[in-house]
Design an enzyme around this catalytic site. Structure first.
Site, PDB file in Angstrom:
ATOM      1  N   ASN A  88     -26.912  23.770  -6.034  1.00  0.00           N
ATOM      2  CA  ASN A  88     -28.109  24.235  -6.744  1.00  0.00           C
ATOM      3  C   ASN A  88     -29.333  23.998  -5.850  1.00  0.00           C
ATOM      4  O   ASN A  88     -29.204  23.450  -4.752  1.00  0.00           O
ATOM      5  CB  ASN A  88     -28.252  23.515  -8.092  1.00  0.00           C
ATOM      6  CG  ASN A  88     -28.280  22.015  -7.931  1.00  0.00           C
ATOM      7  OD1 ASN A  88     -29.170  21.451  -7.309  1.00  0.00           O
ATOM      8  ND2 ASN A  88     -27.269  21.344  -8.467  1.00  0.00           N
ATOM      9  N   ASP A 106     -22.545  20.879 -13.425  1.00  0.00           N
ATOM     10  CA  ASP A 106     -21.763  20.696 -14.649  1.00  0.00           C
ATOM     11  C   ASP A 106     -20.288  21.028 -14.425  1.00  0.00           C
ATOM     12  O   ASP A 106     -19.414  20.494 -15.085  1.00  0.00           O
ATOM     13  CB  ASP A 106     -22.318  21.598 -15.766  1.00  0.00           C
ATOM     14  CG  ASP A 106     -23.706  21.149 -16.193  1.00  0.00           C
ATOM     15  OD1 ASP A 106     -23.970  19.928 -16.126  1.00  0.00           O
ATOM     16  OD2 ASP A 106     -24.530  22.001 -16.569  1.00  0.00           O
ATOM     17  N   LYS A 121      -9.759  29.080   4.158  1.00  0.00           N
ATOM     18  CA  LYS A 121     -10.771  30.040   3.702  1.00  0.00           C
ATOM     19  C   LYS A 121     -10.081  31.103   2.835  1.00  0.00           C
ATOM     20  O   LYS A 121      -9.068  31.667   3.252  1.00  0.00           O
ATOM     21  CB  LYS A 121     -11.430  30.679   4.931  1.00  0.00           C
ATOM     22  CG  LYS A 121     -12.499  31.659   4.593  1.00  0.00           C
ATOM     23  CD  LYS A 121     -13.075  32.282   5.851  1.00  0.00           C
ATOM     24  CE  LYS A 121     -13.973  33.416   5.454  1.00  0.00           C
ATOM     25  NZ  LYS A 121     -13.879  34.554   6.316  1.00  0.00           N
ATOM     26  N   PHE A 178     -32.496  11.972 -15.759  1.00  0.00           N
ATOM     27  CA  PHE A 178     -33.426  13.091 -15.585  1.00  0.00           C
ATOM     28  C   PHE A 178     -32.803  14.287 -16.282  1.00  0.00           C
ATOM     29  O   PHE A 178     -31.589  14.447 -16.264  1.00  0.00           O
ATOM     30  CB  PHE A 178     -33.588  13.436 -14.097  1.00  0.00           C
ATOM     31  CG  PHE A 178     -34.775  12.779 -13.468  1.00  0.00           C
ATOM     32  CD1 PHE A 178     -34.763  11.426 -13.191  1.00  0.00           C
ATOM     33  CD2 PHE A 178     -35.907  13.521 -13.149  1.00  0.00           C
ATOM     34  CE1 PHE A 178     -35.853  10.817 -12.608  1.00  0.00           C
ATOM     35  CE2 PHE A 178     -37.012  12.918 -12.568  1.00  0.00           C
ATOM     36  CZ  PHE A 178     -36.984  11.566 -12.298  1.00  0.00           C
ATOM     37  N   LYS A 236     -31.082  14.962 -25.905  1.00  0.00           N
ATOM     38  CA  LYS A 236     -30.291  14.394 -24.810  1.00  0.00           C
ATOM     39  C   LYS A 236     -30.373  12.868 -24.764  1.00  0.00           C
ATOM     40  O   LYS A 236     -29.366  12.202 -24.555  1.00  0.00           O
ATOM     41  CB  LYS A 236     -30.768  14.960 -23.476  1.00  0.00           C
ATOM     42  CG  LYS A 236     -29.658  15.664 -22.755  1.00  0.00           C
ATOM     43  CD  LYS A 236     -30.125  16.315 -21.500  1.00  0.00           C
ATOM     44  CE  LYS A 236     -29.252  17.525 -21.224  1.00  0.00           C
ATOM     45  NZ  LYS A 236     -29.766  18.397 -20.241  1.00  0.00           N
ATOM     46  N   LYS A 269     -26.986  10.732 -24.892  1.00  0.00           N
ATOM     47  CA  LYS A 269     -26.499   9.988 -23.714  1.00  0.00           C
ATOM     48  C   LYS A 269     -26.630   8.486 -23.915  1.00  0.00           C
ATOM     49  O   LYS A 269     -25.831   7.719 -23.431  1.00  0.00           O
ATOM     50  CB  LYS A 269     -27.281  10.370 -22.458  1.00  0.00           C
ATOM     51  CG  LYS A 269     -27.392  11.849 -22.231  1.00  0.00           C
ATOM     52  CD  LYS A 269     -26.457  12.317 -21.148  1.00  0.00           C
ATOM     53  CE  LYS A 269     -26.619  13.803 -20.951  1.00  0.00           C
ATOM     54  NZ  LYS A 269     -25.640  14.408 -20.114  1.00  0.00           N
TER      55      LYS A 269
END
Ligand SMILES: Cc1cc2nc3c(=O)[nH]c(=O)nc-3n(C[C@H](O)[C@H](O)[C@H](O)COP(=O)(O)O)c2cc1C
Length: 396
Positions: free
Chosen positions: A208, A274, A284, A324, A338, A342
Site C-alpha cells: 500500500n 488485511d 514467477k 492507528f 474500532k 480491539k
C-alpha cells in the site's frame, strides 16, 4: 534558562561566521558554559581573540592538540550538552553526512551522541544543489536539528535563499532542546512503520502507499525523550536507535510479539495489509492465454487485536497499546467502533481520503481516542509536530 549548561559551538568557513559572536554573547548572558571549535577555514573569517574573549574559554581548532591523553574530539563531545554548528558550510555538511573526520569539528560531530543543531548559510546555488540537499536529508534522518537558511540579500551580491537564519532562532532552538527533559528515560517504546509487503510470486507483491513517515517521526520523538526505541519497519532507514526490518504482516506480528514482554508501550503505526496471497509461488507466475487470472487471498492476522488480547491475558506489568486506523469515510464513527472492538489504550485515527495529509505527506491531522471515551483532535501540522503531540496525549 541555560544556567550551567555546556554548549559547544562549531564555526565553519562562511561569511556569516561573524554573527556567531552575538550568539556566544546571548548564551553567556544566560550563564551557559560556552566552548568554541572552529574549522581551520573558519579562522579566515573570525579571530581566536574575539571568540576567546566572548566565550571566556580557549578556542579549539587543532585536532592534534592532545591534552591529558584524551583527544580533544572525545573530551569536547563528552562534556557538552549540545553542539550548535553555525554557520555550517556546504563543505562541512557534506563531510558530516558522510562520516568524514578530517578536522576537529567534523571529528567531534561524528563522535557526538547528544543533540546537534546545524544552521546552514551559503550562496543560493550551493543551497539548492542536489549534493547539499541530499546530504541534509541524510542528517535530517539521523536526527540533526536543521535550522534552514532564510531568503534575503547574500554576501555574494545576489538575493535568494541562503542567509543564516536569525541568531534569535538558534538561541531559542537551543533553549527548547535543552529544556526538554528526558521524560521517557528507562521506557522501552516499540513502534511499527510502513506498509506491509505481501508476496505473490518470486517477483511480485501487494502493498500500500504508506511511506512510514508517521511511525518514523514517533520513533524519533520517543528517542528524543530518552526512550529505548525499537522501530519495526518495512521502510529502510538509518537511525541512532534499533531498527528491525520486516516485510509481511506475519513477519511483523512475530517480531512485535517477541518485543511484548519487555515493552512499556507499543505503537502500531504500520499499515498492515488485511489480506495476503494464499499461496506464494517461488517462481514467477507465467502469462497465460487467459484474459483473467484469479489469485486467492486469505486474511492476515490482526496484529493490534492480537497484542490487546495478549495484554488482557498477561499477568503483571503490560505495555500500553496504541493503534492507528486509516479511514476514508465515517472516520469518527469507525474509530469509536474500532477502539471498542480491539481493546487498545489509544487509537489514533487519520483520514486518508484527504490529499494534503496522511499517506506519503509530511503533514497529518489526527484524532486521538482514549479507551475511557475521551478524544482530542490534533489540528493539521507536520508529522514531527503531530508525533510530539501524540506523546503529550499518551504521557500527559
Ligand atoms: C569570502 C568567502 C565566503 C564564503 N562563504 C561561504 C558560505 O557562506 N557558505 C559556504 O558553505 N561556503 C562559503 N565559502 C566557501 C568555504 O569557505 C569553503 O567551502 C571551505 O572549504 C569551507 O571549509 P570548512 O567547511 O572546513 O569551514 C566562502 C568562501 C569565501 C572565500
Amino acid at each position: 534558562m541555560l544556567n550551567g549548561k555546556n554548549i559547544l559551538i562549531g564555526i565553519t568557513g562562511g561569511i556569516a561566521a561573524y554573527k556567531i559572536c552575538e550568539l556566544i554573547r546571548l548564551f553567556k548572558k544566560q550563564n551557559a558554559n560556552v566552548k568554541v571549535i572552529c574549522t581551520p577555514n573558519a579562522m579566515n573569517f573570525v579571530t581566536k581573540t574575539t571568540l576567546q574573549s566572548l566565550s571566556q574559554n580557549e578556542v579549539y581548532v587543532d585536532q592534534f592538540a592532545i591534552e591529558d591523553f584524551k583527544p580533544e574530539h572525545i573530551s569536547l563531545a563528552d562534556e557538552a550538552d549540545i553542539f550548535v554548528i553555525a554557520p555550517i558550510s556546504a563543505n562541512t555538511i557534506g563531510k558530516i553526512a558522510n562520516g568524514i573526520c578530517d578536522n576537529l569539528l567534523t571529528s567531534v560531530a561524528c563522535a557526538f551522541q547528544k543533540p546537534v543543531i546545524i544552521a546552514p548559510a551559503m550562496n543560493s546555488g550551493m543551497w539548492n544543489s542536489n549534493a547539499v540537499q541530499g546530504n541534509l536529508k541524510k542528517l535530517d534522518n539521523e536526527g540533526y536539528h536543521i535550522l534552514a537558511p532564510e531568503d534575503g540579500f547574500l554576501a555574494c551580491g545576489t538575493t535568494g535563499r541562503g542567509r543564516l537564519c536569525d541568531i534569535g532562532k538558534i538561541f531559542d532552538k537551543t533553549v527548547e532542546i535543552l529544556a526538554q527533559s528526558k521524560t521517557l528515560l528507562g521506557q522501552k517504546i516499540v513502534v511499527t512503520a510502513g506498509g506491509t509487503i505481501e508476496e505473490i510470486d518470486a517477483v511480485r507483491y501487494m502493498s500500500n502507499y504508506s511511506s512510514g513517515k508517521m511511525g518514523i517521526c514517533l520513533a524519533d520523538r520517543a528517542y528524543e525523550l530518552g526512550a529505548d526505541v525499537v522501530l519495526i519497519t518495512t521502510v529502510r532507514v538509518e537511525k541512532p536507535y534499533e531498527i528491525i526490518g520486516v516485510k509481511s504482516a506475519e513477519e511483523m506480528k512475530q517480531v512485535v510479539e517477541s518485543e511484548f514482554a519487555n515493552a512499556d508501550c507499543i505503537i502500531m503505526a504500520a499499515a498492515v495489509a488485511d489480506y495476503r496471497a494464499k499461496t506464494i509461488s517461488d517462481k514467477k507466475l507465467k502469462k497465460t492465454e487467459e484474459n483473467e487470472i484469479t489469485i486467492k487471498f486469505v486474511k492476515n492476522p490482526d496484529i493490534l487485536k492480537g497484542l490487546c488480547d495478549m495484554k488482557t491475558k498477561a499477568k503483571g506489568k503490560t505495555p500500553l497499546i496504541i493503534g492507528f486506523c486509516a479511514e476514508s469515510e465515517d472516520l469518527l464513527k469507525n474509530a469509536e467502533k474500532k477502539i471498542a472492538q480491539k481493546g487498545c489504550d489509544f487509537l489514533i485515527a487519520n483520514d486518508i481520503s484527504r490529499k494534503d495529509i496522511g499517506f506519503a505527506s509530511n503533514y497529518n491531522e489526527v484524532t486521538v481516542f482514549r479507551s475511557d471515551g475521551g478524544m482530542k483532535k490534533l489540528e493539521k501540522a507536520t508529522k514531527k509536530e503531530i508525533a510530539k503531540q501524540i506523546f503529550e496525549e499518551i504521557y500527559g
